[in-house]
Structure formats: structure tokens, C-alpha cells
Design a protein around this motif. Structure first.
Motif, PDB file in Angstrom:
ATOM      1  N   ILE A   9       0.783  -1.398  -0.071  1.00  0.00           N
ATOM      2  CA  ILE A   9      -0.008   0.008  -0.164  1.00  0.00           C
ATOM      3  C   ILE A   9       1.015   1.562  -0.096  1.00  0.00           C
ATOM      4  O   ILE A   9       0.764   2.141  -0.703  1.00  0.00           O
ATOM      5  CB  ILE A   9      -0.761   0.009   1.338  1.00  0.00           C
ATOM      6  CG1 ILE A   9      -2.032  -1.240   1.145  1.00  0.00           C
ATOM      7  CG2 ILE A   9      -1.588   1.455   1.219  1.00  0.00           C
ATOM      8  CD1 ILE A   9      -3.219  -0.924   0.187  1.00  0.00           C
ATOM      9  N   PHE A  10       1.832   1.086   0.817  1.00  0.00           N
ATOM     10  CA  PHE A  10       2.920   2.400   0.886  1.00  0.00           C
ATOM     11  C   PHE A  10       3.284   2.452  -0.142  1.00  0.00           C
ATOM     12  O   PHE A  10       3.731   3.772  -1.061  1.00  0.00           O
ATOM     13  CB  PHE A  10       3.926   2.337   1.900  1.00  0.00           C
ATOM     14  CG  PHE A  10       3.243   2.357   3.276  1.00  0.00           C
ATOM     15  CD1 PHE A  10       2.006   2.689   3.861  1.00  0.00           C
ATOM     16  CD2 PHE A  10       4.202   1.611   4.559  1.00  0.00           C
ATOM     17  CE1 PHE A  10       1.697   2.704   4.961  1.00  0.00           C
ATOM     18  CE2 PHE A  10       3.831   1.865   5.743  1.00  0.00           C
ATOM     19  CZ  PHE A  10       2.575   2.109   6.034  1.00  0.00           C
ATOM     20  N   GLU A  11       3.785   1.427  -0.943  1.00  0.00           N
ATOM     21  CA  GLU A  11       4.767   1.444  -2.385  1.00  0.00           C
ATOM     22  C   GLU A  11       3.650   2.026  -3.403  1.00  0.00           C
ATOM     23  O   GLU A  11       3.845   3.046  -4.143  1.00  0.00           O
ATOM     24  CB  GLU A  11       5.101   0.149  -2.841  1.00  0.00           C
ATOM     25  CG  GLU A  11       5.826   0.371  -3.932  1.00  0.00           C
ATOM     26  CD  GLU A  11       7.333   0.208  -3.724  1.00  0.00           C
ATOM     27  OE1 GLU A  11       8.335   0.460  -4.703  1.00  0.00           O
ATOM     28  OE2 GLU A  11       7.858   0.234  -2.626  1.00  0.00           O
ATOM     29  N   HIS A  13       1.086   3.986  -3.150  1.00  0.00           N
ATOM     30  CA  HIS A  13       0.707   5.347  -3.119  1.00  0.00           C
ATOM     31  C   HIS A  13       1.737   6.348  -2.696  1.00  0.00           C
ATOM     32  O   HIS A  13       1.499   7.570  -2.925  1.00  0.00           O
ATOM     33  CB  HIS A  13      -0.351   5.686  -1.702  1.00  0.00           C
ATOM     34  CG  HIS A  13      -1.557   4.951  -1.990  1.00  0.00           C
ATOM     35  ND1 HIS A  13      -2.748   5.498  -2.849  1.00  0.00           N
ATOM     36  CD2 HIS A  13      -2.043   3.482  -1.517  1.00  0.00           C
ATOM     37  CE1 HIS A  13      -3.785   4.502  -2.614  1.00  0.00           C
ATOM     38  NE2 HIS A  13      -3.168   3.242  -2.157  1.00  0.00           N
ATOM     39  N   CYS A  14       2.870   6.095  -2.407  1.00  0.00           N
ATOM     40  CA  CYS A  14       4.062   6.731  -2.096  1.00  0.00           C
ATOM     41  C   CYS A  14       5.104   6.735  -3.056  1.00  0.00           C
ATOM     42  O   CYS A  14       6.281   7.359  -2.919  1.00  0.00           O
ATOM     43  CB  CYS A  14       4.462   6.849  -0.606  1.00  0.00           C
ATOM     44  SG  CYS A  14       2.890   7.158   0.576  1.00  0.00           S
ATOM     45  N   TRP A  18       8.984   5.998  -0.157  1.00  0.00           N
ATOM     46  CA  TRP A  18       8.344   6.110   1.221  1.00  0.00           C
ATOM     47  C   TRP A  18       9.343   5.272   2.377  1.00  0.00           C
ATOM     48  O   TRP A  18       9.438   5.793   3.581  1.00  0.00           O
ATOM     49  CB  TRP A  18       7.105   5.116   1.429  1.00  0.00           C
ATOM     50  CG  TRP A  18       7.268   3.681   1.248  1.00  0.00           C
ATOM     51  CD1 TRP A  18       7.195   2.789  -0.040  1.00  0.00           C
ATOM     52  CD2 TRP A  18       7.537   2.657   2.327  1.00  0.00           C
ATOM     53  NE1 TRP A  18       7.449   1.744   0.450  1.00  0.00           N
ATOM     54  CE2 TRP A  18       7.662   1.596   1.666  1.00  0.00           C
ATOM     55  CE3 TRP A  18       7.371   2.978   3.650  1.00  0.00           C
ATOM     56  CZ2 TRP A  18       7.712   0.252   2.750  1.00  0.00           C
ATOM     57  CZ3 TRP A  18       7.644   2.001   4.641  1.00  0.00           C
ATOM     58  CH2 TRP A  18       7.780   0.628   4.237  1.00  0.00           C
ATOM     59  N   VAL A 111       2.633   5.728   9.692  1.00  0.00           N
ATOM     60  CA  VAL A 111       2.462   5.802   7.868  1.00  0.00           C
ATOM     61  C   VAL A 111       3.652   6.717   7.371  1.00  0.00           C
ATOM     62  O   VAL A 111       3.892   7.619   8.239  1.00  0.00           O
ATOM     63  CB  VAL A 111       1.203   6.143   7.654  1.00  0.00           C
ATOM     64  CG1 VAL A 111       0.022   5.106   7.935  1.00  0.00           C
ATOM     65  CG2 VAL A 111       0.688   7.448   7.796  1.00  0.00           C
ATOM     66  N   THR A 114       3.693  11.078   3.393  1.00  0.00           N
ATOM     67  CA  THR A 114       3.277  11.170   1.873  1.00  0.00           C
ATOM     68  C   THR A 114       1.967  10.303   1.688  1.00  0.00           C
ATOM     69  O   THR A 114       1.551  10.732   0.632  1.00  0.00           O
ATOM     70  CB  THR A 114       4.262  10.963   0.935  1.00  0.00           C
ATOM     71  OG1 THR A 114       4.646   9.845   0.879  1.00  0.00           O
ATOM     72  CG2 THR A 114       5.383  12.165   1.026  1.00  0.00           C
ATOM     73  N   LEU A 115       1.659   9.369   2.533  1.00  0.00           N
ATOM     74  CA  LEU A 115       0.536   8.660   2.352  1.00  0.00           C
ATOM     75  C   LEU A 115      -0.840   9.355   2.246  1.00  0.00           C
ATOM     76  O   LEU A 115      -1.023  10.409   3.233  1.00  0.00           O
ATOM     77  CB  LEU A 115       0.324   7.657   3.316  1.00  0.00           C
ATOM     78  CG  LEU A 115      -0.709   6.452   3.124  1.00  0.00           C
ATOM     79  CD1 LEU A 115      -0.342   5.473   2.036  1.00  0.00           C
ATOM     80  CD2 LEU A 115      -0.866   5.747   4.481  1.00  0.00           C
ATOM     81  N   ALA A 119      -5.820   6.571   1.415  1.00  0.00           N
ATOM     82  CA  ALA A 119      -5.176   5.262   1.737  1.00  0.00           C
ATOM     83  C   ALA A 119      -4.981   5.178   3.113  1.00  0.00           C
ATOM     84  O   ALA A 119      -4.610   3.797   3.689  1.00  0.00           O
ATOM     85  CB  ALA A 119      -3.737   5.130   1.305  1.00  0.00           C
ATOM     86  N   LEU A 120      -5.531   6.023   4.269  1.00  0.00           N
ATOM     87  CA  LEU A 120      -5.549   5.733   5.663  1.00  0.00           C
ATOM     88  C   LEU A 120      -6.378   4.361   5.950  1.00  0.00           C
ATOM     89  O   LEU A 120      -5.840   3.802   6.955  1.00  0.00           O
ATOM     90  CB  LEU A 120      -5.728   6.888   6.530  1.00  0.00           C
ATOM     91  CG  LEU A 120      -4.861   8.105   6.371  1.00  0.00           C
ATOM     92  CD1 LEU A 120      -5.253   9.262   7.070  1.00  0.00           C
ATOM     93  CD2 LEU A 120      -3.493   7.604   6.644  1.00  0.00           C
ATOM     94  N   ALA A 123      -4.403   1.340   5.510  1.00  0.00           N
ATOM     95  CA  ALA A 123      -3.179   1.060   6.356  1.00  0.00           C
ATOM     96  C   ALA A 123      -3.992   0.627   7.958  1.00  0.00           C
ATOM     97  O   ALA A 123      -3.297  -0.306   8.475  1.00  0.00           O
ATOM     98  CB  ALA A 123      -2.593   2.529   6.511  1.00  0.00           C
TER      99      ALA A 123
END
Length: 152
Positions: A9-11, A13-14, A18, A111, A114-115, A119-120, A123
């Protein structure tokens, strides 16, 4: 927690950068706000599962459904028993998180800065609800009415 899915998810969106950022903690209330939109999914079918007894036999299926939701934005086919597990986890989390913070506990969700807000929820689902051990006895949800907006 599903760490691999969370990092995906981090990858997504960010970007790969990240990993080079200092994570930020979500407060208990921010985490509750991130989990609250799940009520949108409970509301249409809550009659079917609100009085159903909780069964730990469906915890693995709940984790699969939570991962699918977080990664794909879709639940897939979810049984009423699995929904009951997800409901119980969400309800206990939105109770436990503020209590934990008030008692001086450390944040649970970190998080990348920059997320995006969009997308919270994914996460929070992966950190808090996936694999969650219930902190309280299972509640009778027979009178539960899911609200679409947090109270307070």
C-alpha cells in the motif's frame, strides 16, 4: 498485521521513496476515523450478522477479506460469519484505541508522511484489524446500528 500488504500500500501510494521518510504516527482518533468508513459496508447487511454469534473459526477468512479490501478496494465474497468477525474487530478497535492512548499507550499506526488520506483506511485495516486479538470479551451486537459519521 499484514506487513507485506501494508508495505505494498505504501509503495502504491507513495512510491519506493516511502522507505526513505520518517514515519508519522496516527493518533487514536485519526485511526478511529480511518476505520469508521467500514460502517458503510456493515450498514446494508447488519440485520444478517448483528446477532450472529462470533466464531473464531472465521478469523482467517476475516484476515483474507481485510487484505483483499486493503489491496484491491474490494471485499470479494465474504460470508456472514466472516462479516461478524470483521464487525467485532472494528467495534473493539474503535473502543480500545482511545482507551489505550488516554492511558499513555504508544500509537499503533505509523505511516509515511506522504500517504494520502484516501489510503489511511487501508493502512489502519492492515495494522489494527488484520490478525487482531480481541482486547475485550465478544459483545452481543443484537442492538448495533452502524453510524456513518463518528459521534463527538
Amino acid at each position: 498485521m499484514n506487513r507485506d500488504a501494508l508495505f505494498a500500500i505504501f509503495e502504491k501510494h507513495c512510491g519506493a521513496e516511502w522507505q526513505q521518510t520518517e514515519p508519522v504516527a496516527l493518533s487514536a482518533w485519526e485511526t478511529v476515523e480511518a476505520l469508521w468508513p467500514l460502517n458503510e459496508y456493515f450498514r446494508p447487511n447488519y440485520q444478517a450478522f448483528r446477532s450472529l454469534q462470533y466464531s473464531s473459526a472465521f478469523e482467517g477468512k476475516a484476515d483474507e477479506a481485510l487484505t483483499s479490501f486493503a489491496i484491491n478496494g474490494a471485499w470479494g465474497l465474504v460470508s456472514v460469519e466472516t462479516w461478524r468477525v470483521i464487525l467485532e474487530r472494528q467495534q473493539q478497535a474503535i473502543t480500545a484505541l482511545p482507551l489505550h492512548e488516554i492511558s499513555g499507550g504508544k500509537p499503533w499506526v505509523f505511516v509515511p508522511p506522504t500517504l494520502p488520506d484516501t489510503a489511511l483506511t487501508a493502512a489502519a485495516v492492515l495494522v489494527v484489524l488484520h490478525g487482531m486479538k480481541l482486547p475485550f470479551p465478544v459483545a452481543d451486537r443484537a442492538s448495533y446500528e452502524p453510524s456513518l459519521k463518528p459521534q463527538g
